[in-house]
Write a protein that holds these residues in place. Structure first.
Motif, PDB file in Angstrom:
ATOM      1  N   UNK A 126       7.908   5.047 -13.168  1.00 24.87           N
ATOM      2  CA  UNK A 126       7.285   4.852 -11.845  1.00 24.87           C
ATOM      3  C   UNK A 126       7.552   3.751 -10.982  1.00 24.87           C
ATOM      4  N   UNK A 127       7.125   3.902  -9.827  1.00 24.50           N
ATOM      5  CA  UNK A 127       7.514   2.710  -8.894  1.00 24.50           C
ATOM      6  C   UNK A 127       6.508   1.777  -9.053  1.00 24.50           C
ATOM      7  N   UNK A 128       6.882   0.453  -8.530  1.00 25.41           N
ATOM      8  CA  UNK A 128       6.068  -0.677  -8.535  1.00 25.41           C
ATOM      9  C   UNK A 128       5.232  -0.547  -7.099  1.00 25.41           C
ATOM     10  N   UNK A 129       4.097  -0.546  -7.206  1.00 26.78           N
ATOM     11  CA  UNK A 129       3.270  -0.465  -6.021  1.00 26.78           C
ATOM     12  C   UNK A 129       2.283  -1.667  -5.881  1.00 26.78           C
ATOM     13  N   UNK A 130       2.489  -2.399  -4.787  1.00 27.23           N
ATOM     14  CA  UNK A 130       1.588  -3.502  -4.596  1.00 27.23           C
ATOM     15  C   UNK A 130       0.784  -3.504  -3.149  1.00 27.23           C
ATOM     16  N   UNK A 131      -0.436  -3.830  -3.123  1.00 30.63           N
ATOM     17  CA  UNK A 131      -1.125  -3.572  -2.131  1.00 30.63           C
ATOM     18  C   UNK A 131      -2.108  -4.853  -1.921  1.00 30.63           C
ATOM     19  N   UNK A 132      -1.939  -5.342  -0.559  1.00 31.14           N
ATOM     20  CA  UNK A 132      -2.912  -6.563  -0.305  1.00 31.14           C
ATOM     21  C   UNK A 132      -3.923  -5.944   0.419  1.00 31.14           C
ATOM     22  N   UNK A 133      -5.282  -6.571   0.066  1.00 25.69           N
ATOM     23  CA  UNK A 133      -6.327  -6.010   0.384  1.00 25.69           C
ATOM     24  C   UNK A 133      -7.585  -6.924   0.553  1.00 25.69           C
ATOM     25  N   UNK A 134      -8.555  -6.545   1.404  1.00 20.72           N
ATOM     26  CA  UNK A 134      -9.647  -7.488   1.296  1.00 20.72           C
ATOM     27  C   UNK A 134     -10.836  -6.669   0.969  1.00 20.72           C
ATOM     28  N   UNK A 135     -11.935  -7.226   0.192  1.00 21.62           N
ATOM     29  CA  UNK A 135     -13.033  -6.524  -0.422  1.00 21.62           C
ATOM     30  C   UNK A 135     -13.635  -5.532   0.318  1.00 21.62           C
TER      31      UNK A 135
END
Length: 86
Positions: free
Chosen positions: A1-10
């Motif tokens: 499976x691919x590496x998924x990264x997500x930058x967020x704010x609450x």
């Protein structure tokens, strides 16, 4: 499976929307809450070529963009192959 990264704010509704799509796809992801983790906002800005809105999503290091970009990629049939790669 691919590496998924997500930058967020609450409190970001677009972040919730993007994570819901990834959850629906069964994708696991690393979430970086940029107001809580020191240095992550600067890292996001560098990796996304200055894009300052959240979310910013990366799959196997490839910058996908934000929530609308993720949904458009899915609509075009390109998200599932990326998620399966890796």
């Amino acid at each position: 499976m691919a590496r998924v990264e997500i930058y967020t704010k609450f409190t970001c509704p677009y972040c919730f929307r993007a994570k819901r799509l990834l959850d629906d796809k069964g994708a696991s992801y690393e979430e970086y809450e940029i107001t809580q983790i020191p240095g992550k906002r600067d890292e996001m800005l560098e990796r996304s070529n200055g894009r300052h809105t959240v979310p910013q999503i990366f799959i196997d290091g490839r910058h996908i963009g934000g929530s609308d970009d993720l949904y458009e990629l899915d609509r075009q049939g390109g998200l599932d192959p990326l998620l399966q790669a890796g």
